[in-house]
Design an enzyme around this catalytic site. Structure first.
Site, PDB file in Angstrom:
ATOM      1  CB  SER A  69      -0.944  -0.026   1.205  1.00 48.10           C
ATOM      2  OG  SER A  69      -1.823   1.087   1.179  1.00 48.10           O
ATOM      3  CG  HIS A  96      -4.004  -0.741  -0.794  1.00 45.44           C
ATOM      4  ND1 HIS A  96      -4.279  -0.481   0.533  1.00 45.44           N
ATOM      5  CD2 HIS A  96      -4.104  -2.088  -0.916  1.00 45.44           C
ATOM      6  CE1 HIS A  96      -4.524  -1.602   1.173  1.00 45.44           C
ATOM      7  NE2 HIS A  96      -4.412  -2.589   0.306  1.00 45.44           N
ATOM      8  CG  ASP A 188      -5.054  -5.491   2.573  1.00 49.71           C
ATOM      9  OD1 ASP A 188      -5.516  -6.619   2.817  1.00 49.71           O
ATOM     10  OD2 ASP A 188      -5.051  -4.979   1.444  1.00 49.71           O
TER      11      ASP A 188
END
Length: 1017
Positions: A69, A96, A188
């Site tokens: 991310s 992401h 995540d």
């Protein structure tokens, strides 16, 4: 004992380990030392073998899932840039990305790696030497090695795309999956690497020192599911080294044979170092975990791995941790917990017995999610009664580090995402790093280390929740655990197993309560106290010690022994069976009639009964169940030891346990055997033929009755099957109808998602406007040289200016505190009541106050109104009037200036009576002050403008300050004069408006002076 709970990250390995059995190079043999927790030493490459394993040139590639991310793009570039082109693996990057912008990530990565980089597409198979990048605003999964795209706005894909892909990769590839978590915010990827580790795959995480945003890799490492923690460059080196290991290139490691002798040596080493015996666990799982450790250590022969275990005690501990697979979560199979609320909790909850404690055992609790789920479900069922119900939940495991995390009860956001918003707000508290279980729930659970096979069990339990533990055990060990559970449960106790577990088809210890949720109740059969093996470091529990029998117990045993003798000598042999024909109790000597049958052990009456008795037993039991009364079958023939015997069968229903059918089957023994009949009718002695024919006819009639009974049962069974078939067809039609409704609901959801996207964009714009407004407000408050304080309806501090901090003795942390808790530097008598009066009257109030230094301030309290004109608080304004209070000359000077001012200044009360009149008013209107007082304000206003003048006075009465207006006035000469003016209300010491000050000028005399456009009042 939970056989396979959780695995922790490994300790740092040395650059070279001379104790290595093959003298190999560690996996983390990069130019710089590995980060803490980076993994065990690399193993077992033979002399002359390349440090990097060569991947096979056939078969599907090993797939590596990479989640990242914020700050992840440089990490992905570094990882891919250090991979060789012939590594033989396929890579999928789940970064992401902004959903509303096109991504150039594919081109960026292609410039850094020799591999082929492309954007992932629907139905694209993963190929070796390729990198697939997730497209923006899409979610990615994999099935059969083929990538599949999903809309990001679907309910299950809104968050955590890395978790979603890694979970799908674990299900699809099993032990051939590799998971990598790089820099990013949030958690995540934590659940994804957990799924890969559980399936036997290999996991990596970036170390915090090299990660720009370490939240994602830190969360993964704290879960204990990461094998290697190191910078991206070393992750690439480790991937290259393990790429060719056979473990990753066989879909099931069992295809690689392992020596049974070497395997037993590994199990003995485990038992010696840990005190836990894994010999009765499923061999396939143990082999898979051993081969996984061999691949991490670059060892291809089990004998070499045994030498490593002997040389390094730490590797034994790592293997032990690898065998403890953490397969747990909050409210797995939610319908099972609903079944607890409906079928179990009502039966075990004390009813008017406050002194009885509710006791629950959760063996194999791992990191505590299962135990806390049971506690939460119980609290939801009890409601407000939980305070009056003593509760003890014993949660045990052999993994002490997992128990420490369970006691702390802090879980990352990705773990608690499976909880509903109501449960999250009610039973959890937000803490740094995630959420913590509320103290009230934690106090119900007692976590302790325990091997449920070796250590003494608990006793008098109401519920045992042991889910997904028995599936890792062989049948022998499963039966032993079931005996332990039966012994530990109270007579009314329940057992809940996992969805893939069962107590066995022939179990006589437990009765089925809910087949879907695998909930069983304890049967009333006697089981001996389990034998405790007493593993290392496992002292026996006080509950397992034997006590000398009391006189009452001795009397009861003597009575039982005498009863047993009488039954054996005088009572006919009997058995007690349930509706499933399982024998519960043997009474008397039943050996001539019932005996074990060859094959698998069974206590079913039909399987154990003598062959000649099976048909009459079936008929008698069927008739007894149908009539619910005693049934007798006489003259039943049975051949035993070569002789023919007659006996009677009696079946009597037992009603001691209402709602559950039990029957007593009595075998009336014959007095003497019947002589065998001759083989042929013609060889019988004279006079015996009639008797023999009668017996044959009787036997034929009995056979016909038995056959008719079987036919009736078959007809009944066929009817039940036909009914069941009709029900299945009906259910199929209902499912088809439901499917159509789901399709319609799907279309509605898609439409709703589009609307939500539009609303989301509007909210983003409003958020931007709100941010700008907040910035303007902060700058305004910092720039105003006035002490201003804003409070809420309940008198809590909302905002204040820098001057207010000094005057009221405030600090930044006081925001949100009650105003009554503050000790200001100003004398404010009854300030709270004054604010409440302003809120009630919806009008301002003024008051003169003095600070501790002797300075005077004019305090004005006004209502705080929203854009919807709702009053939600008050605004306090402190104006410095010290000069006016302490210097009368200054007041007189200001009065003189006002009296000699050029504009017309008129002071009038709210009825229009003129109170004061300066020289400018005399020059403008021609009246002296005395003449003006006689005429009042209404003598200066033309009759047509009286209504506008009343409106102006009403605005002033409400405390409004009118900064600009135009009006018409009558002069002494009778002329109409157009004026521009402003007006302010005047207040008395109590804050009430009692008069108004009007300052007006002739518009014609202003010439080019710009006058604002206003409606005439």
């Amino acid at each position: 004992m939970r056989p396979f709970p959780v695995t922790l990250e490994m300790a740092t390995s040395p650059m070279h380990d001379p104790s290595h059995p093959d003298g190999g190079t560690p996996l983390n043999s990069a130019s710089q030392p590995a980060a803490p927790g980076s993994g065990p030493p690399s193993e077992g490459m033979r002399s002359g073998e390349d440090a990097r394993g060569a991947a096979p040139d056939h078969g599907p590639p090993v797939i590596v899932g990479i989640g990242a991310s914020a700050g992840g793009i440089p990490a992905v570039q570094e990882l891919l840039g250090n991979l060789p082109a012939d590594i033989g693996m396929g890579f999928v990057v789940v970064q992401h990305l902004a959903p509303d912008h096109d991504s150039a990530l594919t081109d960026i990565l292609q410039q850094q790696t020799p591999l082929i980089v492309r954007t992932a597409g629907e139905g694209v198979p993963v190929q070796a030497g390729h990198v697939y990048v997730i497209p923006p605003d899409r979610s990615l999964t994999i099935r059969g090695g083929i990538l599949h795209l999903e809309d990001r706005d679907q309910p299950h894909t809104r968050r955590n795309p890395a978790d979603r892909f890694l979970n799908a990769l674990a299900r699809d590839q099993g032990n051939r999956a590799v998971g990598v978590v790089l820099s990013g915010s949030g958690s995540d990827g934590t659940l994804g690497v957990k799924a890969i580790k559980t399936g036997g795959g290999i996991t990596f995480a970036q170390d915090e020192a090299s990660a720009e945003h370490p939240d994602m890799p830190r969360s993964a490492v704290r879960s204990g599911q990461v094998d290697f923690v190191c910078p991206p460059r070393e992750i690439a080196a480790n991937l290259a080294r393990i790429a060719g290991h056979p473990y990753l290139w066989s879909h099931w490691p069992e295809q690689t044979p392992l020596s049974e002798e070497a395997l037993n040596r590994v199990l003995r080493l485990l038992r010696k170092h840990t005190g836990h015996d894994f010999s009765d666990y499923k061999t396939s799982t143990i082999k898979r975990r051993i081969q996984r450790r061999m691949s991490l250590n670059q060892i291809k022969q089990l004998d070499s791995y045994v030498r490593l275990l002997k040389a390094q005690g730490d590797e034994v501990e790592r293997l032990f941790q690898d065998l403890l697979i953490n397969v747990t979560g909050f409210f797995r199979d939610p319908e099972s917990f609903e079944a607890l609320k409906h079928a179990v909790f009502p039966a075990i909850t004390p009813d008017g017995e406050a002194e009885r404690t509710l006791r629950i055992w959760v063996p194999g609790c791992s990191t505590g999610e299962e135990a806390y789920s049971v506690a939460i479900a119980l609290l939801e069922y009890l409601g407000d009664d939980w305070l009056r119900t003593p509760i003890q939940i014993f949660a045990t495991d052999i993994d002490k580090e997992a128990l420490d995390r369970a006691r702390t009860a802090i879980y990352p956001e990705s773990v608690v995402s499976q909880l509903s918003a109501e449960r999250l707000s009610r039973f959890f508290v937000r803490v740094p790093g995630g959420y913590q279980v509320h103290e009230n729930v934690r106090n119900l659970c007692i976590f302790a280390p325990q091997d449920m096979v070796q250590d003494p069990p608990f006793s008098r339990l109401d519920l045992i929740c042991c889910r997904n533990v028995l599936i890792y055990m062989d049948p022998v060990l499963q039966n032993r655990c079931l005996n332990i559970f039966h012994f530990a449960l109270a007579p009314h106790g329940f057992l809940m197993l996992g969805s893939a577990e069962t107590v066995g088809t022939d179990s006589d210890l437990f009765a089925m309560v809910d087949q879907t949720s695998k909930i069983y109740s304890k049967r009333a059969v006697r089981t001996p106290m389990p034998t405790i093996s007493g593993g290392a470091g496992h002292p026996s529990a006080p509950e397992a010690t034997e006590r000398p029998p009391s006189p009452e117990n001795l009397e009861r045993r003597l009575h039982r022994e005498a009863t047993d003798h009488l039954l054996a000598d005088y009572a006919p042999p009997s058995v007690v069976v349930d509706t499933g024909m399982n024998i519960l109790t043997f009474l008397g000597e039943t050996g001539p009639y019932i005996a074990p049958s060859p094959g698998r052990a069974s206590r079913n009456l039909y399987k154990m009964a003598h062959r000649d008795l099976q048909a009459p037993l079936r008929k008698a039991l069927t008739d007894a169940m149908a009539a619910e009364q005693e049934v007798c079958e006489g003259n039943v023939r049975m051949r035993r030891d070569g002789d023919l015997h007659y006996l009677s069968l009696r079946v009597r229903p037992l009603r001691s346990d209402p709602g559950k059918g039990h029957f007593l089957v009595i075998f009336d023994r014959p007095d003497h055997p019947v002589p065998p009949a001759p083989v042929r009718l013609g060889e019988q002695p004279e006079g015996e033929q009639d008797r023999w024919i009668t017996e044959l006819e009787h036997e034929l009639a009995t056979t016909r009755e038995q056959m008719q009974s079987i036919i009736n049962e078959q007809v009944t069974t066929n009817e039940e099957l036909q009914t069941a078939n009709e029900e299945v067809q009906s259910a199929n039609e209902e499912l088809q109808s439901t499917n159509e409704e789901l399709e319609s609901a799907k279309e509605e959801l898609q439409s709703t998602n589009e609307e939500l996207s539009t609303v989301n964009r509007e909210l983003e714009n409003r958020n931007q406007d709100l941010s700008e407004a907040n910035g303007d407000l902060h700058n305004l408050l910092r720039s105003i040289d006035l002490a201003i304080l804003m409070v809420t309806e309940d008198l809590r501090i909302r905002r204040f200016t820098p001057r207010a901090k000094e005057l009221l003795n405030l600090i930044d942390a006081d925001t949100g505190r009650p105003l009554t808790d503050i000790r200001p530097n100003v004398e404010l008598p009854d300030l709270a009541q004054m604010i409440r009066d302003v809120l009630d009257m919806v009008g301002p109030k003024c008051l003169e106050v003095r600070d501790h230094g002797g300075n005077w301030y004019a305090l004005t309290v006004r209502p705080y109104k929203t854009e919807e004109n709702r009053i939600t608080g008050a605004v306090l304004i402190f104006s410095d009037i010290s000069d006016f209070k302490t210097d009368p000359q200054q007041v007189r000077r200001l009065a003189a200036v006002a009296r000699e001012a050029v504009p017309a200044i008129v002071l009038a009360d709210l009825t229009g009576r003129i109170l004061a009149w300066n020289r400018g008013a005399h020059e403008h209107f021609g009246f002296t002050e005395a003449e003006a007082a006689e005429r009042s304000l209404w003598g200066l206003v033309p009759p047509d403008d009286h209504q506008a003048a009343r409106a102006l006075l009403e605005r002033l009465r409400q405390g409004e300050r009118v900064s600009s207006y135009t009006a018409r006035r009558l002069t002494k000469q009778g002329e109409i004069l157009s004026v521009w003016g402003s007006a302010i209300p005047l207040r008395d010491p109590t804050g009430q408006v009692y008069a108004a000050s009007l300052m007006e000028r002739d518009i014609a005399a202003l010439q080019d002076y710009p006058v604002p456009s206003r409606n005439r009042p």
